[in-house]
Design a protein around this motif. Structure first.
Motif, PDB file in Angstrom:
ATOM      1  N   SER A  62     -44.607 -21.799  17.275  1.00  0.00           N
ATOM      2  CA  SER A  62     -45.351 -22.207  15.862  1.00  0.00           C
ATOM      3  C   SER A  62     -44.923 -21.005  14.919  1.00  0.00           C
ATOM      4  CB  SER A  62     -46.910 -21.881  16.295  1.00  0.00           C
ATOM      5  OG  SER A  62     -47.407 -22.793  17.056  1.00  0.00           O
ATOM      6  N   LEU A  63     -44.607 -19.658  15.133  1.00  0.00           N
ATOM      7  CA  LEU A  63     -44.096 -18.716  14.442  1.00  0.00           C
ATOM      8  C   LEU A  63     -42.761 -19.124  13.756  1.00  0.00           C
ATOM      9  CD1 LEU A  63     -44.517 -16.030  12.991  1.00  0.00           C
ATOM     10  CD2 LEU A  63     -43.935 -15.006  15.015  1.00  0.00           C
ATOM     11  N   TYR A  64     -41.849 -19.393  14.773  1.00  0.00           N
ATOM     12  CA  TYR A  64     -40.581 -20.056  14.407  1.00  0.00           C
ATOM     13  C   TYR A  64     -40.628 -21.079  13.346  1.00  0.00           C
ATOM     14  CZ  TYR A  64     -37.935 -17.321  18.128  1.00  0.00           C
ATOM     15  OH  TYR A  64     -37.692 -16.394  18.806  1.00  0.00           O
ATOM     16  N   GLY A  65     -41.552 -21.916  13.596  1.00  0.00           N
ATOM     17  CA  GLY A  65     -41.569 -23.072  12.726  1.00  0.00           C
ATOM     18  C   GLY A  65     -42.076 -22.466  11.275  1.00  0.00           C
ATOM     19  N   ASP A  66     -42.968 -21.504  11.376  1.00  0.00           N
ATOM     20  CA  ASP A  66     -43.368 -20.851   9.987  1.00  0.00           C
ATOM     21  C   ASP A  66     -42.430 -20.472   9.262  1.00  0.00           C
ATOM     22  OD1 ASP A  66     -45.997 -21.661  10.662  1.00  0.00           O
ATOM     23  OD2 ASP A  66     -46.805 -19.867  11.428  1.00  0.00           O
ATOM     24  N   LEU A  67     -41.401 -20.028  10.116  1.00  0.00           N
ATOM     25  CA  LEU A  67     -40.486 -18.999   9.645  1.00  0.00           C
ATOM     26  C   LEU A  67     -39.129 -20.144   9.115  1.00  0.00           C
ATOM     27  CD1 LEU A  67     -40.217 -15.822  11.943  1.00  0.00           C
ATOM     28  CD2 LEU A  67     -40.871 -16.047   9.496  1.00  0.00           C
ATOM     29  N   GLY A  68     -39.100 -21.267   9.520  1.00  0.00           N
ATOM     30  CA  GLY A  68     -38.476 -22.536   8.983  1.00  0.00           C
ATOM     31  C   GLY A  68     -36.957 -22.377  10.096  1.00  0.00           C
ATOM     32  N   ARG A  69     -37.401 -21.577  11.289  1.00  0.00           N
ATOM     33  CA  ARG A  69     -36.173 -21.494  12.390  1.00  0.00           C
ATOM     34  C   ARG A  69     -36.545 -22.736  13.437  1.00  0.00           C
ATOM     35  NH1 ARG A  69     -36.547 -14.979  13.816  1.00  0.00           N
ATOM     36  NH2 ARG A  69     -35.231 -15.762  15.601  1.00  0.00           N
ATOM     37  N   GLN A  70     -36.353 -23.928  13.072  1.00  0.00           N
ATOM     38  CA  GLN A  70     -36.599 -25.038  13.993  1.00  0.00           C
ATOM     39  C   GLN A  70     -35.985 -25.114  14.948  1.00  0.00           C
ATOM     40  OE1 GLN A  70     -39.318 -26.662  12.870  1.00  0.00           O
ATOM     41  NE2 GLN A  70     -39.654 -25.608  10.830  1.00  0.00           N
ATOM     42  N   ALA A  71     -34.818 -24.940  15.128  1.00  0.00           N
ATOM     43  CA  ALA A  71     -33.899 -24.981  16.346  1.00  0.00           C
ATOM     44  C   ALA A  71     -34.734 -24.145  17.448  1.00  0.00           C
ATOM     45  CB  ALA A  71     -32.758 -24.673  16.243  1.00  0.00           C
ATOM     46  N   GLU A  72     -35.300 -23.031  17.159  1.00  0.00           N
ATOM     47  CA  GLU A  72     -35.716 -22.056  17.982  1.00  0.00           C
ATOM     48  C   GLU A  72     -37.372 -22.479  18.207  1.00  0.00           C
ATOM     49  OE1 GLU A  72     -34.222 -17.546  16.988  1.00  0.00           O
ATOM     50  OE2 GLU A  72     -34.630 -18.944  15.149  1.00  0.00           O
TER      51      GLU A  72
END
Length: 291
Positions: free
Chosen positions: A149-159
């Motif tokens: 969820s945090l990666y998604g918030d940061l725009g790091r979608q692959a992670e």
């Protein structure tokens, strides 16, 4: 539009409090410590908080014991979504450890502090804690969920995709893992894969409004509004007061040309979930201002 699922994995139990008949005052204080442990074991976080606070103010604790009690207190606060108080408790535990020279760093505590940090907006600290926990606990579902969820918030979608994929590997029969993975795939532009994963969620839990909404929304993003609408109807029937799910149905209705109905639902979704920029934008875009 994902829902975050939080569960607390507590540390190994605090060393037992020993009592003799001649130590009644100490024994009473130590009873608070054990009472807190018992309340946590029973899932009563409110009682655990009260007992641990009494324990901290009355018991004669060694620095390491005091630090552990603060982590217990933080876990109880976190379970109740009282994130600022949870973070304060975790930070106190680490402050005691640092100032008293205690060797203290536990991946479960780092995970829990990372969750609290995320919810109070300390993104950098949350990322540091959750990535540390993930290295130590690669198969811990709560770590991977919150990290994804945090990666998604940061725009790091692959992670984010990688983290949620790990969740589905750990718990393949839990629909929530597949809905989170579907949402991350959508953000990455992988619509077909997102639809497939949302279908898997519905197969696992066909009565879940959240699983139905995941498939509904994936189909909407893919432009399949007519196919999506019956699923959106079912999702709203299952979760009639969820703003995100109502918004999905409004988008499906707009997509099939039923704008008047969609407009009413966009307003309802905004009333229930005013913090979503997506919902706010659709509400403002479609509302009719009185002349």
């Amino acid at each position: 539009m994902n829902r975050v699922f939080i569960a607390i994995c507590l540390l190994t139990a605090l060393a037992a409090c020993n009592r003799t008949d001649a130590e009644t005052e100490i024994g009473a204080a130590e009873d608070f410590c054990q009472r807190g442990e018992d309340a946590l074991a029973e899932g009563d976080s409110e009682a655990a908080i009260e007992a641990f606070e009494d324990c901290l103010t009355t018991a004669d604790l060694e620095p390491e014991e005091e630090a552990v009690i603060h982590t217990r207190l933080g876990g109880a606060y976190l379970y109740l979504n009282r994130y600022e108080e949870a973070l304060q408790a975790f930070n106190l535990a680490y402050a005691i450890a640092e100032t008293q020279g205690v060797q203290f760093d536990n991946p479960y505590v780092r995970r829990n502090r990372g969750i609290a940090r995320r919810w109070v907006g300390q993104t950098d600290g949350a990322l540091e804690d959750l990535e540390f926990a993930a290295r130590q606990l690669p198969d811990d579902i709560m770590t991977q969920l919150n990290l994804g969820s945090l990666y998604g918030d940061l725009g790091r979608q692959a992670e984010a995709i990688a983290a949620f994929d790990t969740v589905t590997r750990i718990e393949p029969e839990w629909a929530g893992g597949w809905t989170n993975l579907s949402a991350a795939l959508l953000e990455f532009g992988l619509n077909e894969e997102a639809i497939d994963n949302a279908r898997r969620a519905v197969e696992i839990d066909p009565e879940s409004g959240f699983a139905l909404n995941a498939l509904c929304w994936a189909l909407i993003v893919d432009g399949q509004h007519e196919v999506a609408l019956p699923l959106c109807d079912q999702a709203v029937a299952a979760e009639p007061d969820n703003g995100a799910i109502i918004h999905s149905r409004a988008a499906a209705l707009e997509g099939v040309g039923r704008l008047d109905e969609a407009r009413e639902l966009y307003a309802r979704a905004y009333e229930l979930y005013p913090g979503s920029t997506v919902i706010e934008d659709d509400y403002l875009r479609t509302r009719v201002d009185p002349e």
